[in-house]
Design an enzyme around this catalytic site. Structure first.
Site, PDB file in Angstrom:
ATOM      1  N   ASP A 236      42.075  51.408 -46.444  1.00  0.00           N
ATOM      2  CA  ASP A 236      42.299  49.978 -46.697  1.00  0.00           C
ATOM      3  C   ASP A 236      43.787  49.634 -46.703  1.00  0.00           C
ATOM      4  OD1 ASP A 236      42.935  51.311 -49.034  1.00  0.00           O
ATOM      5  OD2 ASP A 236      41.984  49.850 -50.367  1.00  0.00           O
TER       6      ASP A 236
ATOM      7  N   LYS B  84      47.816  54.172 -61.915  1.00  0.00           N
ATOM      8  CA  LYS B  84      47.621  52.889 -62.600  1.00  0.00           C
ATOM      9  C   LYS B  84      48.106  52.899 -64.058  1.00  0.00           C
ATOM     10  CE  LYS B  84      44.008  51.466 -59.409  1.00  0.00           C
ATOM     11  NZ  LYS B  84      43.613  52.603 -58.598  1.00  0.00           N
TER      12      LYS B  84
ATOM     13  N   ASP C 156      47.935  46.660 -49.285  1.00  0.00           N
ATOM     14  CA  ASP C 156      46.573  47.153 -49.475  1.00  0.00           C
ATOM     15  C   ASP C 156      45.660  45.940 -49.351  1.00  0.00           C
ATOM     16  OD1 ASP C 156      44.090  47.819 -50.620  1.00  0.00           O
ATOM     17  OD2 ASP C 156      44.978  49.194 -52.060  1.00  0.00           O
TER      18      ASP C 156
END
Ligand code: GDD
Ligand code: MG
Length: 348
Positions: free
Chosen positions: A114, A165, A225
């Site tokens: 992606d 993250k 992304d």
């Protein structure tokens, strides 16, 4: 290891088996890498970009809605070029790489399928060989690294820490994992089999902890992304603006790109930049653009207004509907601006 002049005979693993949750409902029926980018499935554009840069074979891992990818490539004589590797259950990024690449003898590329990027793959691959790295992670700087994998990079390019993250205040830098790697095959044996494994949460931190050479290679040029509504729309804006060098279909006309057999009715306004796919019909007094990308055969009703919006093939936008920052799925019908039927994402 020997230093090669150029990338040759390199395999690339595509990670295309995620659920695409952040693009639901659009990706309920579609693997995320199959979403159209400027009217062509992203997987096709990613694969041809890889081919142009010397990749010789693609191992495309898939799970969620894998049959869409199979049907897309079926009968096109591409079996030598792209192999589909299925996961009955999602194996995670690490498990998918292990499953697809077990048996490869040479360092290979891996892509989050992606990711839209103009990274120089040969330069990345050469860097990996020169460093003798176990894994090399392509990096890109972003202003808010918290939704990504973030690295602490030593001056020689070695990654001292990889944290997936993190909270914004805990991010060790603004350099993030661009979702493109070079893997040495020896890494495959450290990925456990028989269960889901995340390279980001398990393999990369584990390799670093064990003292194995994990390097980061900042790539220059475009990166984004497309896996979130905001990212997907931003990629389209960047393409229309020429910031992402993705070829557009159609001929240049009135500041936009216009396909074949397009009908624009009386009083309709086309505000650049815009893309009209083959066979589009724009109704009376409608406004399309700025930043509108219409797929083939899209119908825009009278007085409808579309800006910062991507409409996939065969969708219908009703009379008087106004869409801003929307993505309309294949064949969806938007009757009024609050319609939120499956395949329609309004004001994402
Ligand atoms: N085959 C397979 N199996 N593929 C998977 C699986 C799985 O179980 N899970 C995820 N993928 C694929 C997705 O389809 C996608 O192409 C890719 O792996 C990355 O997953 P995302 O869900 O898009 O991850 P992300 O965007 O939140 O984060 C990743 O990408 C960032 C860059 O965009 C991470 O790699 C981050 O570290 C990175 O910064
Ligand atoms: Mg992603």
């Amino acid at each position: 290891p020997p230093v090669r002049e150029e990338v040759s005979l390199v395999d690339a693993v595509f990670l295309a088996g995620g659920q695409g949750t952040r693009l639901h409902p659009l990706t309920e029926t579609l693997p995320k890498p199959m979403v159209p980018v400027a009217n062509q499935p992203w997987l096709d554009r990613l694969a041809s970009g890889c081919r142009a840069q010397g990749v010789t074979r693609i191992l495309c891992t898939a799970c969620h809605r894998w049959e869409v990818i199979r049907d897309h490539f079926h009968g096109r004589g591409l079996d030598e070029w792209i192999s589909l590797i299925l996961e009955a259950e999602p194996l995670g990024t690490g498990g998918a790489i292990r499953n697809a690449a077990m048996g490869l003898k040479e360092p290979f590329l891996v892509f989050n399928a992606d990711v839209v990027s103009s990274a120089d793959l040969a330069a990345l691959y050469r860097f990996h060989l020169e460093k003798g790295a176990a894994v090399t992670i392509a990096l890109t700087p972003v202003s808010d690294p918290s939704p990504y994998g973030v690295v602490d990079l030593a001056p020689d390019g070695r990654i001292r820490r990889f944290v997936e993250k993190p909270r914004r205040e805990e991010a060790p830098s603004n350099y993030i994992n661009a979702g493109i790697y070079v893997f040495d095959p020896r890494v495959l044996s450290v990925i456990p089999g028989g269960r889901a494994v995340s390279v980001e949460r398990e393999t990369f931190p584990g390799l670093i902890e064990a003292g194995l050479p994990v390097y980061g290679f900042p790539v220059v040029g475009y990166w984004n992304d497309l896996g979130t509504p905001a990212g997907y729309l931003q990629v389209h804006r960047d393409i229309l603006q020429g910031r992402a060098t993705i070829p557009l279909l159609g001929v240049r006309q009135g500041g936009g790109w216009v396909g074949e057999g397009v009908t624009v009715e009386r009083g309709a306004r086309l505000v650049p930049p815009f893309v009209l796919g083959d066979g589009c019909r724009v109704g009376k007094a409608a406004q399309v653009g700025p930043w509108a990308v219409l797929g083939p055969r899209v119908r825009v009703g009278e007085r409808a207004r579309l800006q910062d919006t991507v409409v996939w093939a065969d969708a219908i936008v009703g009379d008087g509907v106004s869409l801003d920052r929307a993505v309309v799925g294949y064949g969806a019908v938007v009757e009024d601006e609050r319609t939120a039927a499956v395949g329609v994402m309004v004001r994402c």
